[in-house]
Design a protein around this motif. Sequence first.
Motif, PDB file in Angstrom:
ATOM      1  N   HIS A   1      24.657  22.221  18.987  1.00  0.00           N
ATOM      2  CA  HIS A   1      24.170  21.520  17.799  1.00  0.00           C
ATOM      3  C   HIS A   1      24.812  22.060  16.520  1.00  0.00           C
ATOM      4  CE1 HIS A   1      21.090  20.330  20.717  1.00  0.00           C
ATOM      5  NE2 HIS A   1      20.801  19.314  19.901  1.00  0.00           N
TER       6      HIS A   1
ATOM      7  N   ASP B   1      15.540  17.826  15.015  1.00  0.00           N
ATOM      8  CA  ASP B   1      14.906  16.524  14.809  1.00  0.00           C
ATOM      9  C   ASP B   1      14.287  15.977  16.087  1.00  0.00           C
ATOM     10  OD1 ASP B   1      15.649  16.641  12.149  1.00  0.00           O
ATOM     11  OD2 ASP B   1      17.546  15.571  12.488  1.00  0.00           O
ATOM     12  N   LEU B   2      14.994  16.119  17.203  1.00  0.00           N
ATOM     13  CA  LEU B   2      14.484  15.591  18.466  1.00  0.00           C
ATOM     14  C   LEU B   2      13.403  16.496  19.030  1.00  0.00           C
ATOM     15  CD1 LEU B   2      17.767  14.391  20.235  1.00  0.00           C
ATOM     16  CD2 LEU B   2      16.027  12.994  19.082  1.00  0.00           C
ATOM     17  N   ALA B   3      12.301  15.903  19.460  1.00  0.00           N
ATOM     18  CA  ALA B   3      11.182  16.683  19.989  1.00  0.00           C
ATOM     19  C   ALA B   3      11.573  17.422  21.267  1.00  0.00           C
ATOM     20  CB  ALA B   3       9.989  15.760  20.256  1.00  0.00           C
ATOM     21  N   ALA B   4      12.380  16.773  22.112  1.00  0.00           N
ATOM     22  CA  ALA B   4      12.791  17.416  23.355  1.00  0.00           C
ATOM     23  C   ALA B   4      13.656  18.647  23.079  1.00  0.00           C
ATOM     24  CB  ALA B   4      13.562  16.421  24.224  1.00  0.00           C
ATOM     25  N   THR B   5      14.560  18.523  22.111  1.00  0.00           N
ATOM     26  CA  THR B   5      15.406  19.665  21.752  1.00  0.00           C
ATOM     27  C   THR B   5      14.576  20.791  21.164  1.00  0.00           C
ATOM     28  OG1 THR B   5      17.251  18.165  21.292  1.00  0.00           O
ATOM     29  CG2 THR B   5      17.409  20.392  20.411  1.00  0.00           C
ATOM     30  N   GLN B   6      13.608  20.453  20.321  1.00  0.00           N
ATOM     31  CA  GLN B   6      12.759  21.472  19.723  1.00  0.00           C
ATOM     32  C   GLN B   6      11.922  22.183  20.776  1.00  0.00           C
ATOM     33  OE1 GLN B   6      12.752  22.317  16.345  1.00  0.00           O
ATOM     34  NE2 GLN B   6      11.530  24.052  17.088  1.00  0.00           N
TER      35      GLN B   6
END
Length: 233
Positions: free
Chosen positions: A8, A32-37
């Motif tokens: 990223h 920004d993405l919930a899965a990444t967080q």
Amino acid sequence: MPKLLLGHGVVYSGGKAWAGADLGWLEGQHFDLAATQTAFDEGLDHVISTIRRRDRLDEWISQITADSSWTLIIRRLGWLRGISDLTGLGLAVEIGDWNRFTGNSLGACVGLVPSECSSGASRAQGPIIKTGRTCRRLLVEAAWHHQHRYVAGKAMRGRWDLASPEVWARGDAGNRRGTSSRPVTSVPVWPTSLSFGNWRAGAGPTVLTRTCSLNKTTLHIRCISPASCERLR
């Protein structure tokens, strides 16, 4: 964790990574993405848990080395470069009674002697036998410290404070074996006397005399000039 961040475009530039100072920086990262967080949070939680577990084990090992049946041997091993509490404890536990071995037989115990296949008058030696895997791994890791120039640092001098002059002098000699090193100048058992004679420019080298107060051994080091002798003091 590193690959996720790198993917990223997030790169830490505040110094050496995983040295402690970057944990606060990691906790401040958001995606920004919930899965990444979620993946990042789980990875960060695993890192923090591992660091805390390491610190607990380090504290426990320090307590063991300070007051146990292995304390004496761990301190003696600690006077050699590359061996601290963790490596010393591992070697002490794996080998057990060191009185069973000599300098020659210990190598066979840790797998550092060549294998042999002999029959009659023929004798063939092969690679090392690789027994004592844990001991050999610890010794190999410790040996990497001997590739650099030997300078007795603060940690090493702190270990010497727990030893008699005779013992740390032997450890210091072992640390210097096969390496380029400079003399230890802050330990008071090596009084130095300099004799320049009638030195003059172009007259050839002079001699720096060092006398060890432990065994009265005298070393004679040839110097090009008085200035070079001063640098060896």
